[in-house]
Design an enzyme around this catalytic site. Structure first.
Site, PDB file in Angstrom:
ATOM      1  N   GLY A  55     -34.971 -23.360 -36.638  1.00 24.45           N
ATOM      2  CA  GLY A  55     -35.219 -23.181 -35.217  1.00 24.45           C
ATOM      3  C   GLY A  55     -36.653 -23.486 -34.865  1.00 24.45           C
ATOM      4  O   GLY A  55     -37.439 -23.968 -35.688  1.00 24.45           O
ATOM      5  N   HIS A  56     -37.001 -23.187 -33.624  1.00 26.60           N
ATOM      6  CA  HIS A  56     -38.343 -23.463 -33.121  1.00 26.60           C
ATOM      7  C   HIS A  56     -39.192 -22.204 -33.014  1.00 26.60           C
ATOM      8  O   HIS A  56     -40.211 -22.204 -32.348  1.00 26.60           O
ATOM      9  CB  HIS A  56     -38.260 -24.153 -31.751  1.00 26.60           C
ATOM     10  CG  HIS A  56     -37.666 -25.517 -31.801  1.00 26.60           C
ATOM     11  ND1 HIS A  56     -37.528 -26.310 -30.690  1.00 26.60           N
ATOM     12  CD2 HIS A  56     -37.166 -26.246 -32.847  1.00 26.60           C
ATOM     13  CE1 HIS A  56     -36.964 -27.468 -31.030  1.00 26.60           C
ATOM     14  NE2 HIS A  56     -36.731 -27.443 -32.340  1.00 26.60           N
TER      15      HIS A  56
END
Length: 456
Positions: A272-273
């Site tokens: 993810g970020h």
């Protein structure tokens, strides 16, 4: 002449000492405010299984199968879900049941309240969205399962909400893509145990809500699925997320405008970020986010760690944030503030106004960084970041030396700071950078006397 010079010099020393003392005291005040930042967790642990199996529980069971749902993953069960919802919503102490062992194909649907007291949404089976864009309800292009205007409702179970998003990801377009589970305009909501996966866009959205407790939720999307934020919080207050595992193609958790008193605890993120506040201020809008705590998290192989991102031209502020007890493992940008965020195919225009960022604490953050800049504070020249507090940071690069980048960022550090953050120097703004390289026992003692330690 010499006597006059000596007197003047002594006067300057006394003045400088007094100013330095005031600046140090200001730093203690900032630390104290961030330490005292408290977000109540009451109710977060009070998830109780409904006693709908027992007659003594007094629950009214509303099974979607009783309203014609087939549960074979092929037949359209949308109408059966709507009828079952209308019955359960109007019946006190009811359980809206999606039983285990079946796959229910459901198209975009709004489940609206207000409902009778003590409603439980028990999801033990799998709810699956149509996997063909042409089969989507054209009247509801931006949502799938949308629950609104509820109070005191519990969502729980071991079931799965599957958004069947792969064909939407292939289009890589933000338009005409739906979020999977949305809870909006509601209060006193509890969510426990659910798995949300493969959303077309955001997986779980909490919008315009107050008092939400989320526990033991799993969110899963491929790392290359675009715009599939894990849990997205907007316009909401008093939200606690805990004991949850999130892996997705965008932010694991994103917190945007008009949100306050948000606490995240024991969070696993990857892929993810990272965990993000923002983006904020797009299209010259005003955004306010306050009182956010992330306490105890593991971020593994994410593109960002803990991030605040704003567009140029915005207004408002982010204030009172604490990221603590976070372990980073091969994270590209472990600590980052980006006031030049530009998620656009065109170059963003330079603008002078910006969302103000202040009173941000990073404490007990360790691990490894993939990028050279383990800490990056890219702040606006006209609206600098202020009161950034670093405490016990240890971020290392496996194949080189990690660095800290600053632009228009002011703050100070306590304890060991690695890599060094000397660029967070704020003499001109009335703050000082505490020398983190020296073991100053007296200073530590004074800080300890000043701070009230509060377990959140």
């Amino acid at each position: 002449m010499n006597k006059l010079f000596l007197v003047s010099f002594l006067g300057l020393l006394i003045t400088a000492y007094a100013v330095a003392g005031n600046m140090l005291y200001d730093n203690f005040n900032i630390l104290g405010e961030l330490e005292d930042l408290d977000i109540a967790e009451e109710g977060a642990e009070l998830f109780e299984d409904p006693f709908w199996i027992s007659e003594r529980g007094g629950k009214v069971l509303v099974n979607v199968d009783s309203f014609g749902a087939v549960g074979d993953g092929v037949s359209d069960d949308t109408e059966a879900f709507r009828k079952a919802w209308n019955t359960s919503c109007s019946t006190p102490k009811s359980v809206f049941l999606i039983p285990p062992g079946r796959r229910y194909l459901v198209n975009a649907t709004k489940f609206q309240g207000p409902c009778a007291d003590r409603l439980v949404v028990q999801i033990d089976g799998t709810i699956v969205a149509p996997d063909e864009p042409n089969d989507w309800d054209p009247m509801l292009p931006r949502l799938w399962l949308d629950f609104s205007k509820l109070k005191g409702v519990v969502f729980q179970g071991n079931g799965v909400i599957d958004g069947s998003g792969s064909k939407w990801w292939a289009s890589s377009c933000k338009k005409n893509k739906s979020n999977a589970l949305t809870i909006e305009s509601s209060s006193s909501i509890k969510v426990k145990g659910l798995t949300i996966q493969n959303s077309q866009q955001m997986n779980f959205v909490i919008s315009r809500c107050d008092s939400v407790r989320v526990s033991e939720v799993q969110v899963s999307c491929p790392g290359d699925s675009p715009n599939t934020d894990g849990i997205h919080i907007t316009g909401s207050t008093n939200v606690v997320l805990q004991d949850s595992k999130i892996g997705t193609g965008d932010d694991c958790i994103s917190i945007v405008n008009a949100s306050s008193a948000i606490k995240m605890k024991r969070i696993y993120c990857g892929p993810g970020h990272g965990v993000s506040i923002g983006s904020l201020g797009k299209d010259n809008s005003t955004a306010i986010v306050t009182k956010v705590v992330l306490d105890t998290a593991l971020l593994r192989e994410t593109t960002n760690g803990v991030r605040i991102k704003t567009w140029q031209g915005g207004s408002g502020y982010v204030r009172g944030v604490r990221f603590e007890n976070v372990r980073m493992e091969d994270v590209a940008n472990p600590i980052i503030i980006d006031q030049f965020y530009c998620d656009s195919p065109k170059t963003c225009q330079n603008q002078t106004s910006a969302v103000q960022i202040s009173q941000i604490m990073y404490r007990n953050i360790s691990g490894t960084t993939k990028s050279k800049e383990a800490m990056k504070f890219a702040c606006s020249d006209t609206t600098p970041c202020s009161n950034i507090v670093l405490s016990n940071i240890n971020l290392e690069k496996k194949d080189g030396t990690a660095e800290t980048y600053c632009n228009s960022a002011q703050g100070f550090g306590t304890g060991v700071i690695n890599p060094s953050a000397d660029c967070l120097n704020s003499h001109d703004k009335g703050y000082i950078l505490i020398d983190h390289k020296e073991n100053n026992a007296e200073l530590a003692e004074r800080i300890g006397d000043r701070i009230t330690h509060t377990e959140l």
